[in-house]
Design a protein around this motif. Structure first.
Motif, PDB file in Angstrom:
ATOM      1  N   TRP A  88     -44.878  13.930  -0.679  1.00  0.00           N
ATOM      2  CA  TRP A  88     -44.186  14.648   0.400  1.00  0.00           C
ATOM      3  C   TRP A  88     -43.115  15.572  -0.162  1.00  0.00           C
ATOM      4  O   TRP A  88     -42.909  16.670   0.348  1.00  0.00           O
ATOM      5  CB  TRP A  88     -43.513  13.684   1.354  1.00  0.00           C
ATOM      6  N   LEU A  89     -42.423  15.126  -1.212  1.00  0.00           N
ATOM      7  CA  LEU A  89     -41.330  15.923  -1.776  1.00  0.00           C
ATOM      8  C   LEU A  89     -41.827  17.238  -2.373  1.00  0.00           C
ATOM      9  O   LEU A  89     -41.033  18.140  -2.613  1.00  0.00           O
ATOM     10  CB  LEU A  89     -40.564  15.108  -2.814  1.00  0.00           C
ATOM     11  N   ALA A  90     -43.139  17.340  -2.599  1.00  0.00           N
ATOM     12  CA  ALA A  90     -43.716  18.573  -3.143  1.00  0.00           C
ATOM     13  C   ALA A  90     -44.241  19.502  -2.050  1.00  0.00           C
ATOM     14  O   ALA A  90     -44.715  20.587  -2.349  1.00  0.00           O
ATOM     15  CB  ALA A  90     -44.835  18.237  -4.118  1.00  0.00           C
ATOM     16  N   THR A  91     -44.147  19.093  -0.773  1.00  0.00           N
ATOM     17  CA  THR A  91     -44.650  19.922   0.326  1.00  0.00           C
ATOM     18  C   THR A  91     -43.595  20.947   0.742  1.00  0.00           C
ATOM     19  O   THR A  91     -42.401  20.755   0.487  1.00  0.00           O
ATOM     20  CB  THR A  91     -45.042  19.053   1.535  1.00  0.00           C
ATOM     21  N   PRO A  92     -44.008  22.039   1.402  1.00  0.00           N
ATOM     22  CA  PRO A  92     -43.073  23.113   1.751  1.00  0.00           C
ATOM     23  C   PRO A  92     -41.812  22.694   2.510  1.00  0.00           C
ATOM     24  O   PRO A  92     -40.728  23.179   2.181  1.00  0.00           O
ATOM     25  CB  PRO A  92     -43.935  24.074   2.583  1.00  0.00           C
TER      26      PRO A  92
END
Length: 182
Positions: free
Chosen positions: A144-148
């Motif tokens: 999730w931390l890599a999502t926009p």
């Protein structure tokens, strides 16, 4: 003058549902059944939080290296956090939450922390079940931390030191505000 009715934020609603589930009725009283509110799916939450990205003014801005999430903290920073020399200014515990609840709580927590100028936070996901399987949130949160929606807030993250939760927790470094940069 009467006040307008107060509405609960998504985060407050999630926290209240956790508290309500853990209560028992008084002796001689029947439990009150409250119909669950329709929960937002992760896709709906992501669509609601995504903002149209403006076109970069120049190619230099597009090639800026600081925009991607670095998956791990640098070694000196990780060591300082682990030893307590850098303060952890906020914590959020995602134990017992569904993925949808955890997603919205994490996004709102990181948004408020970023707005407040917080730099380092601890996200506690838990290690998972004792039956040997890895926890769902433990696997999902780094993704999730890599999502926009999170990329605008998070600079990097890494597993926490053992006394901060070890593999069941993450150190998260939040981005600085653009207005505060020299």
């Amino acid at each position: 003058m009467s006040k307008a009715p107060k509405t609960l934020s998504d985060e407050d609603r999630i926290l209240w549902s956790l508290v309500a589930r853990s209560t028992k009725p008084l002796k001689g009283r029947a439990a009150v059944e409250v119909p669950p509110e329709p929960a937002m799916t992760m896709e709906q939450a992501m669509a609601a939080t995504e903002k149209p990205t403006p076109k970069p003014a120049s190619p230099q801005r597009q090639a800026r290296p600081g925009q991607a999430v670095t998956t791990s903290l640098d070694a000196p920073t990780h060591e300082k956090l682990a030893r307590g020399r850098l303060p952890i200014e906020g914590r959020v515990d995602l134990h017992g939450l569904t993925q949808e609840e955890a997603y919205s709580l994490l996004l709102s927590f990181l948004g408020r922390a970023h707005a407040g100028g917080v730099r380092y936070v601890l996200v506690i996901t838990g290690k998972g079940s004792s039956s040997g399987g890895e926890g769902v949130l433990r696997r999902a949160v780094p993704g999730w931390l890599a999502t926009p929606p999170f990329r605008m807030l998070v600079s990097s993250h890494d597993h926490a030191a053992r006394h901060h939760g070890g593999g069941g927790a993450l150190y998260v470094r939040l981005r600085r505000h653009a207005a505060r940069r020299p």
